[in-house]
Enzyme design. Structure first.
Site, PDB file in Angstrom:
ATOM      1  N   LYS A   1       0.829  -1.201   0.000  1.00  0.00           N
ATOM      2  CA  LYS A   1       0.000   0.000   0.000  1.00  0.00           C
ATOM      3  C   LYS A   1       0.872   1.264   0.000  1.00  0.00           C
ATOM      4  CE  LYS A   1      -3.869  -2.258   2.380  1.00  0.00           C
ATOM      5  NZ  LYS A   1      -4.802  -2.175   3.538  1.00  0.00           N
TER       6      LYS A   1
ATOM      7  N   TYR B   1     -12.248  -2.339  -3.111  1.00  0.00           N
ATOM      8  CA  TYR B   1     -12.748  -2.407  -1.734  1.00  0.00           C
ATOM      9  C   TYR B   1     -14.280  -2.377  -1.671  1.00  0.00           C
ATOM     10  CZ  TYR B   1      -8.104  -2.048   0.396  1.00  0.00           C
ATOM     11  OH  TYR B   1      -6.819  -2.296   0.822  1.00  0.00           O
TER      12      TYR B   1
ATOM     13  N   PHE C   1     -15.337   3.786   7.357  1.00  0.00           N
ATOM     14  CA  PHE C   1     -13.978   4.159   6.962  1.00  0.00           C
ATOM     15  C   PHE C   1     -13.754   4.083   5.452  1.00  0.00           C
ATOM     16  CE2 PHE C   1     -13.981  -0.359   8.209  1.00  0.00           C
ATOM     17  CZ  PHE C   1     -13.507  -0.961   7.063  1.00  0.00           C
TER      18      PHE C   1
ATOM     19  N   ARG D   1      -1.730 -14.508   3.899  1.00  0.00           N
ATOM     20  CA  ARG D   1      -2.493 -13.834   4.963  1.00  0.00           C
ATOM     21  C   ARG D   1      -1.801 -14.008   6.309  1.00  0.00           C
ATOM     22  NH1 ARG D   1      -6.742 -10.277   3.929  1.00  0.00           N
ATOM     23  NH2 ARG D   1      -7.670 -10.934   5.902  1.00  0.00           N
TER      24      ARG D   1
ATOM     25  N   THR E   1      -5.457  -7.616  10.527  1.00  0.00           N
ATOM     26  CA  THR E   1      -5.746  -6.309   9.923  1.00  0.00           C
ATOM     27  C   THR E   1      -5.182  -5.146  10.738  1.00  0.00           C
ATOM     28  OG1 THR E   1      -7.754  -7.257   8.987  1.00  0.00           O
ATOM     29  CG2 THR E   1      -7.635  -4.852   9.076  1.00  0.00           C
TER      30      THR E   1
ATOM     31  N   ARG F   1       2.688  -6.887   9.125  1.00  0.00           N
ATOM     32  CA  ARG F   1       1.996  -5.806   9.844  1.00  0.00           C
ATOM     33  C   ARG F   1       2.490  -5.725  11.288  1.00  0.00           C
ATOM     34  NH1 ARG F   1      -3.951  -7.301   7.329  1.00  0.00           N
ATOM     35  NH2 ARG F   1      -3.921  -5.840   5.567  1.00  0.00           N
TER      36      ARG F   1
ATOM     37  N   ASN G   1      -1.871  -0.029   7.085  1.00  0.00           N
ATOM     38  CA  ASN G   1      -1.374  -1.352   7.504  1.00  0.00           C
ATOM     39  C   ASN G   1      -0.539  -2.043   6.420  1.00  0.00           C
ATOM     40  OD1 ASN G   1      -3.423  -2.072   5.812  1.00  0.00           O
ATOM     41  ND2 ASN G   1      -4.653  -3.162   7.336  1.00  0.00           N
TER      42      ASN G   1
ATOM     43  N   HIS H   1      -1.843  -5.415   1.365  1.00  0.00           N
ATOM     44  CA  HIS H   1      -3.122  -6.090   1.103  1.00  0.00           C
ATOM     45  C   HIS H   1      -2.833  -7.474   0.544  1.00  0.00           C
ATOM     46  CE1 HIS H   1      -7.145  -6.983  -0.416  1.00  0.00           C
ATOM     47  NE2 HIS H   1      -6.508  -7.483  -1.468  1.00  0.00           N
TER      48      HIS H   1
ATOM     49  N   GLU I   1      -9.648 -10.116  -7.702  1.00  0.00           N
ATOM     50  CA  GLU I   1      -8.668  -9.037  -7.586  1.00  0.00           C
ATOM     51  C   GLU I   1      -7.591  -9.131  -8.667  1.00  0.00           C
ATOM     52  OE1 GLU I   1      -7.551  -9.242  -3.437  1.00  0.00           O
ATOM     53  OE2 GLU I   1      -9.577  -8.676  -2.804  1.00  0.00           O
TER      54      GLU I   1
HETATM   55  P1  DAT Z   1      -7.682  -6.907   5.456  1.00  0.00           P
HETATM   56  O1  DAT Z   1      -6.896  -5.840   4.751  1.00  0.00           O
HETATM   57  O2  DAT Z   1      -6.876  -7.508   6.582  1.00  0.00           O
HETATM   58  O3  DAT Z   1      -8.271  -7.927   4.530  1.00  0.00           O
HETATM   59  P2  DAT Z   1     -10.373  -5.803   5.714  1.00  0.00           P
HETATM   60  O4  DAT Z   1     -10.679  -6.425   4.389  1.00  0.00           O
HETATM   61  O5  DAT Z   1     -11.298  -6.065   6.839  1.00  0.00           O
HETATM   62  O6  DAT Z   1      -8.887  -6.169   6.196  1.00  0.00           O
HETATM   63  O7  DAT Z   1     -10.300  -4.223   5.544  1.00  0.00           O
HETATM   64  C1  DAT Z   1      -9.709  -3.661   4.394  1.00  0.00           C
HETATM   65  C2  DAT Z   1      -8.886  -2.470   4.818  1.00  0.00           C
HETATM   66  O8  DAT Z   1      -9.732  -1.464   5.362  1.00  0.00           O
HETATM   67  C3  DAT Z   1      -7.869  -2.764   5.921  1.00  0.00           C
HETATM   68  O9  DAT Z   1      -6.674  -3.318   5.422  1.00  0.00           O
HETATM   69  C4  DAT Z   1      -7.676  -1.432   6.532  1.00  0.00           C
HETATM   70  C5  DAT Z   1      -9.051  -0.796   6.413  1.00  0.00           C
HETATM   71  N1  DAT Z   1      -9.827  -0.947   7.651  1.00  0.00           N
HETATM   72  C6  DAT Z   1     -10.393  -2.090   8.101  1.00  0.00           C
HETATM   73  N2  DAT Z   1     -11.013  -1.901   9.273  1.00  0.00           N
HETATM   74  C7  DAT Z   1     -10.823  -0.593   9.568  1.00  0.00           C
HETATM   75  C8  DAT Z   1     -11.210   0.253  10.651  1.00  0.00           C
HETATM   76  N3  DAT Z   1     -11.937  -0.218  11.663  1.00  0.00           N
HETATM   77  N4  DAT Z   1     -10.820   1.550  10.620  1.00  0.00           N
HETATM   78  C9  DAT Z   1     -10.100   2.036   9.589  1.00  0.00           C
HETATM   79  N5  DAT Z   1      -9.702   1.302   8.539  1.00  0.00           N
HETATM   80  C10 DAT Z   1     -10.055   0.013   8.527  1.00  0.00           C
HETATM   81 MG    MG Z   2      -9.796  -7.789   3.123  1.00  0.00          MG
END
Ligand code: DAT
Ligand code: MG
Length: 149
Positions: free
Chosen positions: A11, A51, A59, A87, A93, A104, A114, A117, A128
Site C-alpha cells: 500500500k 474495496y 472508513f 495472509r 488487519t 503488519r 497497515n 493487502h 482481484e
Molecule cells: P484486510 O486488509 O486484513 O483484509 P479488511 O478487508 O477487513 O482487512 O479491511 C480492508 C482495509 O480497510 C484494511 O486493510 C484497513 C481498512 N480498515 C479495516 N477496518 C478498519 C477500521 N476499523 N478503521 C479504519 N480502517 C479500517
Molecule cells: Mg480484506
C-alpha cells in the site's frame, strides 16, 4: 496443497517507507514465485471497486483516499497454499494486534495504514487479479529451484 495464485499489494505507506524490497524478499525467501508486478497510481474507480465489500463501512472514504494518495506496488504471487499463507505472513488487519514476525506486526501501528493487502480467499484472489492485471501482465515459468522448496 494446491498450486494457487494470489493478489498482493504494498500500500502507499509501504511504498513511501521503502518496504517494497523487504516485502518481496519475504515472499521470495518463503519459496513463492512472483508472476507479475507493477508500481502504479490507483484511480478512485479502481480503489472503490477493489474495496467494494466495504462500501457501507464508515472508513470507506478514508480507505479510498489513502489507496489513491500515492503509488502502490501490485503483485501476483504463486505457490502451494499461497492465499492462506500470505495472509498469515501479513498478520491481522490491525497492526497493533498483529503478531511480531508478521509484516503488519513488524512494521505497522495504525489500522488505516497497515502496509499490505492480500486476497482473503480463492474467490477474492480471482476477482482481484482480474481487476489489477490482464492475462498478458502475468507470466508463468519454471524455476529449477522449485524442486528444493
Ligand atoms: P484486510 O486488509 O486484513 O483484509 P479488511 O478487508 O477487513 O482487512 O479491511 C480492508 C482495509 O480497510 C484494511 O486493510 C484497513 C481498512 N480498515 C479495516 N477496518 C478498519 C477500521 N476499523 N478503521 C479504519 N480502517 C479500517
Ligand atoms: Mg480484506
Amino acid at each position: 496443497m494446491a498450486n494457487e495464485k494470489t493478489f498482493i499489494m504494498v500500500k502507499p505507506d509501504g511504498v513511501q517507507r521503502n518496504l517494497i524490497g523487504e516485502i518481496v524478499t519475504r515472499f521470495e525467501k518463503k519459496g513463492f514465485q512472483l508472476v507479475g508486478a507493477k508500481l502504479m497510481s490507483v484511480s478512485k474507480e479502481l480503489a472503490e471497486e477493489h474495496y467494494g465489500e466495504h462500501k457501507e463501512r464508515p472508513f470507506f472514504g478514508e480507505l479510498v483516499d489513502f489507496i489513491t494518495s500515492s503509488p502502490v506496488f501490485a503483485m501476483v504471487w504463486e505457490g502451494p497454499g499461497v492465499i492462506a499463507t500470505a495472509r498469515q505472513m501479513m498478520g491481522t488487519t490491525n497492526p497493533s494486534e498483529a503478531a511480531p514476525g508478521t509484516i503488519r506486526g513488524d512494521y505497522g501501528i495504525s489500522v488505516g495504514m497497515n502496509i499490505i493487502h492480500g486476497s482473503d480467499s480463492a474467490e477474492s484472489a480471482e476477482r482481484e487479479m482480474g481487476l489489477w492485471f490482464t492475462d498478458q501482465d502475468l507470466t508463468s515459468y519454471d524455476k529449477t529451484l522449485s524442486k528444493w522448496i
